[in-house]
Design an enzyme around this catalytic site. Structure first.
Site, PDB file in Angstrom:
ATOM      1  N   LYS A 199      10.734  -9.803   7.895  1.00  0.00           N
ATOM      2  CA  LYS A 199      10.660  -8.359   7.637  1.00  0.00           C
ATOM      3  C   LYS A 199       9.231  -7.983   7.258  1.00  0.00           C
ATOM      4  O   LYS A 199       8.767  -8.250   6.153  1.00  0.00           O
ATOM      5  CB  LYS A 199      11.601  -7.948   6.498  1.00  0.00           C
ATOM      6  N   GLY A 216       4.335 -10.127  -2.007  1.00  0.00           N
ATOM      7  CA  GLY A 216       4.233  -8.696  -2.284  1.00  0.00           C
ATOM      8  C   GLY A 216       4.001  -8.458  -3.761  1.00  0.00           C
ATOM      9  O   GLY A 216       3.508  -9.332  -4.480  1.00  0.00           O
ATOM     10  N   GLU A 259       6.598  -5.874  -8.895  1.00  0.00           N
ATOM     11  CA  GLU A 259       7.735  -4.971  -9.079  1.00  0.00           C
ATOM     12  C   GLU A 259       8.857  -5.326  -8.092  1.00  0.00           C
ATOM     13  O   GLU A 259      10.017  -5.513  -8.468  1.00  0.00           O
ATOM     14  CB  GLU A 259       7.215  -3.556  -8.813  1.00  0.00           C
ATOM     15  N   GLY A 302       9.025  -8.101  -6.274  1.00  0.00           N
ATOM     16  CA  GLY A 302       9.392  -9.512  -6.473  1.00  0.00           C
ATOM     17  C   GLY A 302      10.512  -9.646  -7.498  1.00  0.00           C
ATOM     18  O   GLY A 302      11.472 -10.399  -7.299  1.00  0.00           O
ATOM     19  N   GLU A 359       5.175 -15.068  -3.908  1.00  0.00           N
ATOM     20  CA  GLU A 359       3.706 -14.943  -3.930  1.00  0.00           C
ATOM     21  C   GLU A 359       3.415 -13.509  -4.340  1.00  0.00           C
ATOM     22  O   GLU A 359       3.532 -12.585  -3.530  1.00  0.00           O
ATOM     23  CB  GLU A 359       3.123 -15.230  -2.533  1.00  0.00           C
ATOM     24  N   CYS A 385      -4.670  -9.990  -2.670  1.00  0.00           N
ATOM     25  CA  CYS A 385      -4.062 -10.521  -3.882  1.00  0.00           C
ATOM     26  C   CYS A 385      -5.076 -11.337  -4.666  1.00  0.00           C
ATOM     27  O   CYS A 385      -5.055 -11.374  -5.884  1.00  0.00           O
ATOM     28  CB  CYS A 385      -2.852 -11.369  -3.525  1.00  0.00           C
ATOM     29  N   GLU A 429      -3.204  -4.979 -11.847  1.00  0.00           N
ATOM     30  CA  GLU A 429      -3.733  -5.044 -10.479  1.00  0.00           C
ATOM     31  C   GLU A 429      -3.925  -3.623  -9.932  1.00  0.00           C
ATOM     32  O   GLU A 429      -2.967  -2.852  -9.875  1.00  0.00           O
ATOM     33  CB  GLU A 429      -2.726  -5.802  -9.603  1.00  0.00           C
TER      34      GLU A 429
HETATM   35  P1  NAD Z   1       5.366  -4.498  -1.848  1.00  0.00           P
HETATM   36  O1  NAD Z   1       5.957  -5.364  -2.900  1.00  0.00           O
HETATM   37  O2  NAD Z   1       5.444  -3.032  -2.014  1.00  0.00           O
HETATM   38  O3  NAD Z   1       6.033  -4.819  -0.433  1.00  0.00           O
HETATM   39  C1  NAD Z   1       6.083  -6.135   0.077  1.00  0.00           C
HETATM   40  C2  NAD Z   1       7.212  -6.234   1.084  1.00  0.00           C
HETATM   41  O4  NAD Z   1       8.444  -6.052   0.394  1.00  0.00           O
HETATM   42  C3  NAD Z   1       7.175  -5.196   2.185  1.00  0.00           C
HETATM   43  O5  NAD Z   1       7.617  -5.777   3.399  1.00  0.00           O
HETATM   44  C4  NAD Z   1       8.188  -4.180   1.706  1.00  0.00           C
HETATM   45  O6  NAD Z   1       8.752  -3.416   2.753  1.00  0.00           O
HETATM   46  C5  NAD Z   1       9.214  -5.080   1.082  1.00  0.00           C
HETATM   47  N1  NAD Z   1      10.101  -4.416   0.129  1.00  0.00           N
HETATM   48  C6  NAD Z   1       9.881  -3.289  -0.577  1.00  0.00           C
HETATM   49  N2  NAD Z   1      10.958  -3.014  -1.348  1.00  0.00           N
HETATM   50  C7  NAD Z   1      11.857  -3.987  -1.127  1.00  0.00           C
HETATM   51  C8  NAD Z   1      13.145  -4.283  -1.626  1.00  0.00           C
HETATM   52  N3  NAD Z   1      13.729  -3.505  -2.544  1.00  0.00           N
HETATM   53  N4  NAD Z   1      13.801  -5.379  -1.177  1.00  0.00           N
HETATM   54  C9  NAD Z   1      13.216  -6.206  -0.254  1.00  0.00           C
HETATM   55  N5  NAD Z   1      11.991  -5.979   0.259  1.00  0.00           N
HETATM   56  C10 NAD Z   1      11.310  -4.891  -0.176  1.00  0.00           C
HETATM   57  O7  NAD Z   1       3.866  -5.005  -1.672  1.00  0.00           O
HETATM   58  P2  NAD Z   1       2.739  -4.390  -0.742  1.00  0.00           P
HETATM   59  O8  NAD Z   1       2.325  -3.089  -1.367  1.00  0.00           O
HETATM   60  O9  NAD Z   1       3.169  -4.431   0.678  1.00  0.00           O
HETATM   61  O10 NAD Z   1       1.584  -5.489  -0.903  1.00  0.00           O
HETATM   62  C11 NAD Z   1       0.709  -5.518  -1.967  1.00  0.00           C
HETATM   63  C12 NAD Z   1       1.135  -6.528  -3.016  1.00  0.00           C
HETATM   64  O11 NAD Z   1       1.289  -7.807  -2.413  1.00  0.00           O
HETATM   65  C13 NAD Z   1       0.072  -6.713  -4.086  1.00  0.00           C
HETATM   66  O12 NAD Z   1       0.679  -6.772  -5.340  1.00  0.00           O
HETATM   67  C14 NAD Z   1      -0.560  -8.054  -3.740  1.00  0.00           C
HETATM   68  O13 NAD Z   1      -1.175  -8.726  -4.810  1.00  0.00           O
HETATM   69  C15 NAD Z   1       0.617  -8.789  -3.197  1.00  0.00           C
HETATM   70  N6  NAD Z   1       0.177  -9.901  -2.348  1.00  0.00           N
HETATM   71  C16 NAD Z   1       0.298 -11.175  -2.850  1.00  0.00           C
HETATM   72  C17 NAD Z   1      -0.170 -12.247  -2.083  1.00  0.00           C
HETATM   73  C18 NAD Z   1      -0.071 -13.661  -2.593  1.00  0.00           C
HETATM   74  O14 NAD Z   1      -0.253 -14.573  -1.800  1.00  0.00           O
HETATM   75  N7  NAD Z   1       0.195 -13.888  -3.872  1.00  0.00           N
HETATM   76  C19 NAD Z   1      -0.719 -12.021  -0.825  1.00  0.00           C
HETATM   77  C20 NAD Z   1      -0.814 -10.706  -0.360  1.00  0.00           C
HETATM   78  C21 NAD Z   1      -0.344  -9.646  -1.130  1.00  0.00           C
END
Ligand code: NAD
Length: 495
Positions: free
Chosen positions: A175, A228, A231, A233, A250, A284, A385
């Site tokens: 997804k 992601g 919140e 996670g 992650e 990230c 962040e």
């Molecule tokens: P996000 O958490 O908003 O979204 C991540 C994914 O989760 C997207 O595909 C989104 O559609 C999905 N999602 C949203 N709500 C959901 C739910 N209720 N249930 C299941 N899936 C859901 O994050 P973002 O804004 O896309 O990305 C930025 C974040 O990702 C930052 O916090 C960044 O630090 C983190 N990130 C971490 C790493 C790592 O390796 N640690 C790498 C890249 C990004």
């Protein structure tokens, strides 16, 4: 560019009634639309992946057979590299130089590396046991795995996860973020062409808020690998607890770079700029906190500001562009709110801090590279962040203080140390609480090295042997006989 981006389920390309407009963040214009999954398609993807795992040939294929498929996916990405780079740039606003030289080739290389090395990782082990007992440890695929990826590295992170997950013999529901689904949906076409059996990979573009719980709580899913925000996670941890799943998380970061007085100042400044402003700071592992030794503080700040002002903002499609737009207007608003909050808490903006005025950028979601000083280590911007082009510089005197500051936040993803004293750096690397420590470098990821954070940055690894083994489970098979050739349990009741 294709005008439609269908879902990919059970080897079928599926157009849905509900569509998502896809925006180019450089221009604010709609570039195409992509199908959005409803519960019906989520259910179809879940049953297809389950069926392909339980009754399909994929998990039973020999390792050599799986290797052939994985290498075909690598070749497919490389054959389409230029188009994929364009697409990623148009969809994310990431400068084309980055997608061309980093995201797309690195994604392909992960498939290649895994294909050429995973067989060694999957060999059975035979531990030595007492009294002649025999056992072997078998590595098996986990089952149906949901891969959820963010918008900041849509294709690259999908490749990291897919390569290991498929090589291990799992079936997948991928997804992507509904903001940036295009390259994942193109990758579906590449995987289809590589000849993967039906249901092995399913790609569903969907709003996480709408389908997240149905996808992540379902009994048909064995494992979730999520990249992601914290919140989301935490929400996924809750969903997954309903039916107990293996997880990789992650999550976010608030990484610190420690710059010592004996560092090569030019190299440190050039590299520190990249470590926060690459991909507009939407990384990230962005080094959003620069902890600088007091002896070089003034020089570092002056050099950083002078060069930050020279970073070239422009349309992401232009190879001369060094910084593109943020992903969306709402992300830019979040960044601005953090800067306002920082100012209210006493910070000074000494560079950037505003939307650029150049007319050619006015429709995109641009923001100037920004530097804050006089930031309290107790303030929100020091601890949380921002996920945008906002750096802060904070002074320290000795290394203990620097480590304490670095470790004072809830995240523990990555850190940098800039010094000419390598033994000092090696010693500090043991004390710094982060999953990766870069010494006199930044941003180097290797397929050989496991990557992942500690504390609120999550758990589990991507890449390397450890990252690959995350997508397997261990079974121990025991053949335990006494010297008389009968099992010990045979004698327990004395019959
Ligand atoms: P996000 O958490 O908003 O979204 C991540 C994914 O989760 C997207 O595909 C989104 O559609 C999905 N999602 C949203 N709500 C959901 C739910 N209720 N249930 C299941 N899936 C859901 O994050 P973002 O804004 O896309 O990305 C930025 C974040 O990702 C930052 O916090 C960044 O630090 C983190 N990130 C971490 C790493 C790592 O390796 N640690 C790498 C890249 C990004």
């Amino acid at each position: 560019m294709n005008s439609k981006y269908p879902l990919f389920i059970n080897n079928q390309f599926i157009e849905t009634a509900e569509k998502q407009n896809i925006i180019n963040p450089s221009t604010g214009k709609v570039i195409t639309e992509a199908s959005l999954a409803s519960m019906k398609e989520v259910d179809f993807a879940l049953s297809s992946a389950r069926e392909a795992f339980d009754h399909g040939p994929w998990p039973q294929f020999s390792l050599e057979q799986r290797k052939e498929f994985i290498l075909k996916i690598c070749a497919g990405i490389l054959d389409n590299a230029a188009e994929l780079a364009q697409l990623e740039t148009q969809n994310t606003g990431k400068p084309i130089k980055e997608t061309t030289f980093m995201d797309i080739p690195s994604g392909a290389k992960t498939f290649e590396f895994i294909a050429n090395n995973f067989i060694d990782y999957l060999k059975d082990e035979q531990p030595v046991l007492p009294e002649g007992a025999k056992a072997r440890l078998e590595r098996e695929p986990v089952g149906v795995v949901v891969l959820i990826v963010p918008w900041n590295y849509p294709l690259l992170i999908a490749c990291w996860k897919l390569a290991s997950c498929l090589a291990a013999g799992n079936t997948v529901i991928l997804k992507p973020s509904s903001l940036t689904p295009l390259t994942a949906l193109e990758l579906a076409k590449i995987m289809h062409k590589a000849g993967l059996p039906a249901g092995v990979v399913n790609v569903i573009n969907a709003s996480g808020a709408k389908i997240g719980e149905a996808l992540c709580a379902d009994k048909r899913v064995d494992m979730i690998s999520f990249t992601g925000s914290n919140e989301i996670g935490k929400q996924i941890l809750q969903y997954s607890s309903k039916n107990v799943k293996k997880l990789i998380m992650e999550l976010g970061g608030k990484s610190a770079a420690l710059v010592f007085g004996d560092a090569d100042l030019d190299v440190a400044i050039n590299s520190c700029l990249v470590s926060i402003f690459l991909n507009q700071g939407q990384m990230c592992t962005a080094m959003s906190r620069f902890l600088v030794q007091e002896s070089i503080y003034d020089k570092f700040v002056a050099g950083f500001v002078e060069k930050a002002r020279r970073i070239k903002l422009g349309l992401a499609e232009d190879f001369q562009t060094q910084m593109g737009p943020l992903i969306s207007d709402s992300q830019r608003k979040k960044v601005i709110a953090y800067i306002e909050k920082a100012k209210a808490e006493g910070a000074k903006v000494i560079c950037g801090g505003k939307i650029p005025e150049a007319p050619e950028l006015k429709n995109g979601y641009y923001f100037e590279p920004t530097l804050l000083i006089d930031v309290s280590s107790h303030s929100h911007v020091f601890k949380e962040e921002v996920f945008g082009p906002v750096a802060l510089i904070h002074k320290f005197s000795g290394s203990d203080e620097a480590v304490a500051l670095a470790n004072s936040v809830d995240f523990a993803l990555a850190s940098c140390i800039w010094t000419s004293d390598i033994s000092l750096a090696d010693g500090l690397a043991k004390k710094i609480n982060s999953g990766t420590v870069w010494i006199n470098t930044y941003g180097m990821f290797y397929n050989q090295l496991p990557y992942g954070g500690f504390k609120q940055s999550g758990f589990g690894k991507e890449l390397g042997r450890e990252g690959f083994l995350e997508y397997t489970r261990v079974k121990n098979v025991i053949t335990d006989k006494s010297s008389e050739g009968k099992p010990l349990v045979n004698y327990w009741y004395g019959f």
